[in-house]
Design an enzyme around this catalytic site. Structure first.
Site, PDB file in Angstrom:
ATOM      1  N   PHE A  12       0.828  -1.208   0.000  1.00 57.27           N
ATOM      2  CA  PHE A  12       0.000   0.000   0.000  1.00 57.27           C
ATOM      3  C   PHE A  12       0.874   1.274   0.000  1.00 57.27           C
ATOM      4  CE2 PHE A  12      -2.226   2.701   3.430  1.00 57.27           C
ATOM      5  CZ  PHE A  12      -2.775   3.568   2.504  1.00 57.27           C
ATOM      6  N   ALA A  77       7.244  -5.503   5.813  1.00 54.09           N
ATOM      7  CA  ALA A  77       6.924  -5.996   7.150  1.00 54.09           C
ATOM      8  C   ALA A  77       5.647  -6.798   7.062  1.00 54.09           C
ATOM      9  CB  ALA A  77       6.714  -4.822   8.112  1.00 54.09           C
ATOM     10  N   TYR A 145       4.378  -7.412  17.087  1.00 57.17           N
ATOM     11  CA  TYR A 145       4.516  -6.389  16.037  1.00 57.17           C
ATOM     12  C   TYR A 145       5.120  -5.110  16.615  1.00 57.17           C
ATOM     13  CZ  TYR A 145       3.014  -2.808  12.649  1.00 57.17           C
ATOM     14  OH  TYR A 145       2.977  -1.748  11.762  1.00 57.17           O
ATOM     15  N   LYS A 149       8.813  -3.443  16.034  1.00 54.35           N
ATOM     16  CA  LYS A 149       8.916  -2.096  15.450  1.00 54.35           C
ATOM     17  C   LYS A 149       9.797  -1.227  16.349  1.00 54.35           C
ATOM     18  CE  LYS A 149       6.540  -2.017  11.598  1.00 54.35           C
ATOM     19  NZ  LYS A 149       7.217  -1.817  10.317  1.00 54.35           N
ATOM     20  N   ARG A 217      -9.121   8.228  16.240  1.00 53.11           N
ATOM     21  CA  ARG A 217      -7.895   7.853  15.533  1.00 53.11           C
ATOM     22  C   ARG A 217      -7.382   9.078  14.786  1.00 53.11           C
ATOM     23  NH1 ARG A 217      -8.535   4.171  18.405  1.00 53.11           N
ATOM     24  NH2 ARG A 217      -8.334   1.946  18.009  1.00 53.11           N
TER      25      ARG A 217
HETATM   26  P1  NAD Z   1       1.465  -3.530   3.221  1.00 47.62           P
HETATM   27  O1  NAD Z   1       1.205  -4.872   3.809  1.00 47.62           O
HETATM   28  O2  NAD Z   1       0.585  -3.066   2.132  1.00 47.62           O
HETATM   29  O3  NAD Z   1       2.983  -3.440   2.730  1.00 47.62           O
HETATM   30  C1  NAD Z   1       4.020  -4.245   3.237  1.00 47.62           C
HETATM   31  C2  NAD Z   1       4.679  -4.929   2.054  1.00 47.62           C
HETATM   32  O4  NAD Z   1       5.754  -5.737   2.528  1.00 47.62           O
HETATM   33  C3  NAD Z   1       3.714  -5.849   1.287  1.00 47.62           C
HETATM   34  O5  NAD Z   1       3.752  -5.539  -0.096  1.00 47.62           O
HETATM   35  C4  NAD Z   1       4.253  -7.252   1.540  1.00 47.62           C
HETATM   36  O6  NAD Z   1       4.043  -8.120   0.436  1.00 47.62           O
HETATM   37  C5  NAD Z   1       5.724  -6.954   1.789  1.00 47.62           C
HETATM   38  N1  NAD Z   1       6.389  -7.993   2.587  1.00 47.62           N
HETATM   39  C6  NAD Z   1       5.938  -8.600   3.711  1.00 47.62           C
HETATM   40  N2  NAD Z   1       6.824  -9.514   4.127  1.00 47.62           N
HETATM   41  C7  NAD Z   1       7.859  -9.473   3.247  1.00 47.62           C
HETATM   42  C8  NAD Z   1       9.081 -10.197   3.131  1.00 47.62           C
HETATM   43  N3  NAD Z   1       9.435 -11.154   4.016  1.00 47.62           N
HETATM   44  N4  NAD Z   1       9.911  -9.903   2.102  1.00 47.62           N
HETATM   45  C9  NAD Z   1       9.578  -8.948   1.182  1.00 47.62           C
HETATM   46  N5  NAD Z   1       8.431  -8.255   1.246  1.00 47.62           N
HETATM   47  C10 NAD Z   1       7.594  -8.514   2.268  1.00 47.62           C
HETATM   48  O7  NAD Z   1       1.458  -2.491   4.442  1.00 47.62           O
HETATM   49  P2  NAD Z   1       1.556  -0.903   4.445  1.00 47.62           P
HETATM   50  O8  NAD Z   1       0.341  -0.412   5.117  1.00 47.62           O
HETATM   51  O9  NAD Z   1       1.952  -0.390   3.107  1.00 47.62           O
HETATM   52  O10 NAD Z   1       2.770  -0.724   5.464  1.00 47.62           O
HETATM   53  C11 NAD Z   1       4.082  -0.317   5.067  1.00 47.62           C
HETATM   54  C12 NAD Z   1       4.933  -0.174   6.326  1.00 47.62           C
HETATM   55  O11 NAD Z   1       4.349   0.813   7.196  1.00 47.62           O
HETATM   56  C13 NAD Z   1       4.994  -1.453   7.167  1.00 47.62           C
HETATM   57  O12 NAD Z   1       6.287  -1.562   7.711  1.00 47.62           O
HETATM   58  C14 NAD Z   1       3.981  -1.219   8.274  1.00 47.62           C
HETATM   59  O13 NAD Z   1       4.288  -1.946   9.428  1.00 47.62           O
HETATM   60  C15 NAD Z   1       4.131   0.280   8.484  1.00 47.62           C
HETATM   61  N6  NAD Z   1       2.934   0.893   9.084  1.00 47.62           N
HETATM   62  C16 NAD Z   1       1.768   1.013   8.370  1.00 47.62           C
HETATM   63  C17 NAD Z   1       0.646   1.633   8.966  1.00 47.62           C
HETATM   64  C18 NAD Z   1      -0.659   1.837   8.219  1.00 47.62           C
HETATM   65  O14 NAD Z   1      -1.557   2.522   8.746  1.00 47.62           O
HETATM   66  N7  NAD Z   1      -0.808   1.323   7.016  1.00 47.62           N
HETATM   67  C19 NAD Z   1       0.712   2.090  10.287  1.00 47.62           C
HETATM   68  C20 NAD Z   1       1.920   1.940  10.977  1.00 47.62           C
HETATM   69  C21 NAD Z   1       3.031   1.366  10.373  1.00 47.62           C
HETATM   70  C1  UD2 Z   2      -3.766   0.456  14.199  1.00 45.49           C
HETATM   71  C2  UD2 Z   2      -2.959  -0.399  13.240  1.00 45.49           C
HETATM   72  C3  UD2 Z   2      -2.389  -1.586  13.965  1.00 45.49           C
HETATM   73  C4  UD2 Z   2      -1.627  -1.160  15.198  1.00 45.49           C
HETATM   74  C5  UD2 Z   2      -2.565  -0.331  16.093  1.00 45.49           C
HETATM   75  C6  UD2 Z   2      -1.781   0.200  17.284  1.00 45.49           C
HETATM   76  C7  UD2 Z   2      -3.816  -0.290  10.978  1.00 45.49           C
HETATM   77  C8  UD2 Z   2      -4.634  -0.954   9.940  1.00 45.49           C
HETATM   78  N1  UD2 Z   2      -3.791  -0.904  12.178  1.00 45.49           N
HETATM   79  O1  UD2 Z   2      -4.896  -0.264  14.641  1.00 45.49           O
HETATM   80  O2  UD2 Z   2      -1.495  -2.223  13.061  1.00 45.49           O
HETATM   81  O3  UD2 Z   2      -0.513  -0.403  14.801  1.00 45.49           O
HETATM   82  O4  UD2 Z   2      -3.035   0.813  15.351  1.00 45.49           O
HETATM   83  O5  UD2 Z   2      -2.575   0.973  18.077  1.00 45.49           O
HETATM   84  O6  UD2 Z   2      -3.152   0.704  10.756  1.00 45.49           O
HETATM   85  N2  UD2 Z   2     -12.951  -1.261  13.534  1.00 45.49           N
HETATM   86  C9  UD2 Z   2     -14.299  -1.570  13.485  1.00 45.49           C
HETATM   87  N3  UD2 Z   2     -14.695  -2.459  12.521  1.00 45.49           N
HETATM   88  C10 UD2 Z   2     -13.838  -3.043  11.627  1.00 45.49           C
HETATM   89  C11 UD2 Z   2     -12.458  -2.701  11.693  1.00 45.49           C
HETATM   90  C12 UD2 Z   2     -12.057  -1.805  12.672  1.00 45.49           C
HETATM   91  O7  UD2 Z   2     -15.102  -1.077  14.278  1.00 45.49           O
HETATM   92  O8  UD2 Z   2     -14.274  -3.841  10.780  1.00 45.49           O
HETATM   93  C13 UD2 Z   2     -12.505  -0.311  14.581  1.00 45.49           C
HETATM   94  C14 UD2 Z   2     -11.388  -0.890  15.420  1.00 45.49           C
HETATM   95  O9  UD2 Z   2     -11.903  -1.674  16.469  1.00 45.49           O
HETATM   96  C15 UD2 Z   2     -10.706   0.389  15.899  1.00 45.49           C
HETATM   97  C16 UD2 Z   2     -10.888   1.362  14.732  1.00 45.49           C
HETATM   98  O10 UD2 Z   2     -11.934   0.818  13.929  1.00 45.49           O
HETATM   99  O11 UD2 Z   2     -11.345   0.900  17.047  1.00 45.49           O
HETATM  100  C17 UD2 Z   2      -9.642   1.493  13.862  1.00 45.49           C
HETATM  101  O12 UD2 Z   2      -9.234   0.186  13.518  1.00 45.49           O
HETATM  102  P1  UD2 Z   2      -7.940  -0.109  12.588  1.00 45.49           P
HETATM  103  O13 UD2 Z   2      -7.750  -1.585  12.594  1.00 45.49           O
HETATM  104  O14 UD2 Z   2      -8.078   0.581  11.302  1.00 45.49           O
HETATM  105  O15 UD2 Z   2      -6.771   0.641  13.333  1.00 45.49           O
HETATM  106  P2  UD2 Z   2      -6.210   0.545  14.839  1.00 45.49           P
HETATM  107  O16 UD2 Z   2      -5.937   1.955  15.242  1.00 45.49           O
HETATM  108  O17 UD2 Z   2      -7.078  -0.264  15.710  1.00 45.49           O
END
Ligand code: NAD
Ligand code: UD2
Length: 313
Positions: A12, A77, A145, A149, A217
């Site tokens: 993503f 990740a 996780y 991190k 959030r």
């Molecule tokens: P995502 O799952 O879409 O992207 C992670 C990518 O890493 C995926 O394309 C997956 O295929 C790849 N991957 C997983 N394991 C692998 C491996 N062993 N070798 C090579 N590739 C691998 O998630 P994202 O939301 O794009 O997250 C990107 C980064 O940001 C991650 O490190 C995630 O922990 C961090 N992050 C995301 C959020 C969020 O809200 N999306 C919040 C906090 C932190």
């Molecule tokens: C986020 C991160 C998680 C971790 C966490 C730490 C994402 C996707 N998740 O979780 O990885 O870092 O923060 O605090 O970034 N909810 C519903 N219905 C659903 C799905 C979610 O009610 O079908 C609620 C859920 O219970 C929460 C809120 O929506 O209260 C946000 O949920 P989330 O999974 O998008 O993100 P969060 O903050 O719980």
């Protein structure tokens, strides 16, 4: 042409970072496609896509030996907290061991490196009550996780102090936008709602709301996240430091949903269930530190939801 390495680049956030660099840089992506998708990536001559595992040291060594990178963004990740609870040994390899191995390789091949950026998470704060979350607060990582991190982030920053490698880290809050995979129950809530709203045109579609919807959030659009990553990677002040990446504004889940329903003109049937175990009631970032190096939020929640919706229609 300058070279950029983006691990997890088919996912993503990573794929949006690829879009940012692709016109003017040679971009290398390593992704095992466990969550990412090849279709997230542009068809472009500047892109080298390597389908592989970031834990594969010989593959990584080959890549580092053949290329001198100006920027390295380590995003790969297992991003699902639940997956880390189910498979802690496996996710530790991906979420921690790969980081340390990449740091060591970077140490050996850093001639042209301007910055190594690691993507950490607001999860490191756990459920400590102090708000907003500032980077110098105590942390309480509670899941494999979050622990991985936090440990990765500390290693990354220590490589700047101990070995003079230019590193920085960011803690993402709740990122949303196109290409976020909605398929797991633990996917970002906005991606789940978007997916359900799409289906709501032809059928009555249910959304399970955990808790009363008043939980807050800090939802940040992926475009602002890319901007934050670029600023952190280019700033001199950010060397050896970690930054929150959010908007600084708490939004109640129910308010975000109402806004999205009014933008799309569609509604979901809400099924109320108790809060998830460990669900955090309130979360939002202090973004003073990243503002001080030039970041500002450009995409409001309303604009971001509108764009996201248009991208899936
Ligand atoms: P995502 O799952 O879409 O992207 C992670 C990518 O890493 C995926 O394309 C997956 O295929 C790849 N991957 C997983 N394991 C692998 C491996 N062993 N070798 C090579 N590739 C691998 O998630 P994202 O939301 O794009 O997250 C990107 C980064 O940001 C991650 O490190 C995630 O922990 C961090 N992050 C995301 C959020 C969020 O809200 N999306 C919040 C906090 C932190
Ligand atoms: C986020 C991160 C998680 C971790 C966490 C730490 C994402 C996707 N998740 O979780 O990885 O870092 O923060 O605090 O970034 N909810 C519903 N219905 C659903 C799905 C979610 O009610 O079908 C609620 C859920 O219970 C929460 C809120 O929506 O209260 C946000 O949920 P989330 O999974 O998008 O993100 P969060 O903050 O719980």
């Amino acid at each position: 042409m300058k070279k950029v390495l983006i691990t997890g680049g088919a996912g993503f956030i990573g794929s949006h970072l690829v879009d940012y660099y692709i016109e003017n840089h040679q971009v290398f992506v390593i992704d095992d496609l466990s969550m990412g998708n090849r279709l997230n990536l542009p068809d472009h001559t500047n892109l080298t896509f390597i389908e592989g595992d970031v834990c594969d040291e010989s593959l990584l060594r080959e890549i580092f030996t053949a290329n001198k990178f100006e920027y390295i963004f380590h995003l790969a990740a297992v991003a699902s907290v639940q997956d880390s609870i189910d498979r802690p040994q496996y996710t530790h390899k991906v979420n921690f061991d790969s980081t340390l191995m990449m740091l060591e390789l970077t140490k050996e091949h850093q001639d042209k490196l301007k910055r190594f950026v690691f993507t950490s998470s607001a999860a490191v704060y756990g459920d400590l009550p102090t708000l907003p979350k500032t980077e110098d607060l105590a942390v309480l990582p509670k899941t494999p996780y979050a622990i991985d991190k936090y440990a990765s982030e500390r290693y990354v920053l220590s490589y700047s102090n101990l070995y003079n490698i230019p590193t920085s880290a960011v803690r993402f809050f709740n990122v949303y936008g196109p290409r976020q995979n909605p398929l797991s129950p633990y996917s970002g809530v906005i991606s789940i709602i978007t997916d359900k709203l799409k289906r709501a045109q032809s059928e009555e579609t249910e959304f399970v709301l955990f808790g009363n919807g008043e939980q807050t959030r800090d939802f940040i659009n992926v475009k602002d996240v890319i901007n934050a990553l670029v600023i952190v990677s280019q700033s001199y002040d950010s060397l050896g430091k970690v930054y929150n990446v959010g908007t600084g504004k708490p939004v109640a889940l129910i308010d975000m949903m109402e806004l999205y329903f009014s933008i799309t003109g569609r509604k979901l049937v809400i099924i109320n269930k108790p809060s998830r175990d460990g669900d955090i009631k309130e979360s939002y970032a202090s973004i003073k530190a990243i503002q001080n190096i030039g970041f500002e939020q450009k995409v409001t929640l309303e604009q971001g939801l509108e764009k996201y919706w248009n991208s899936v229609l």
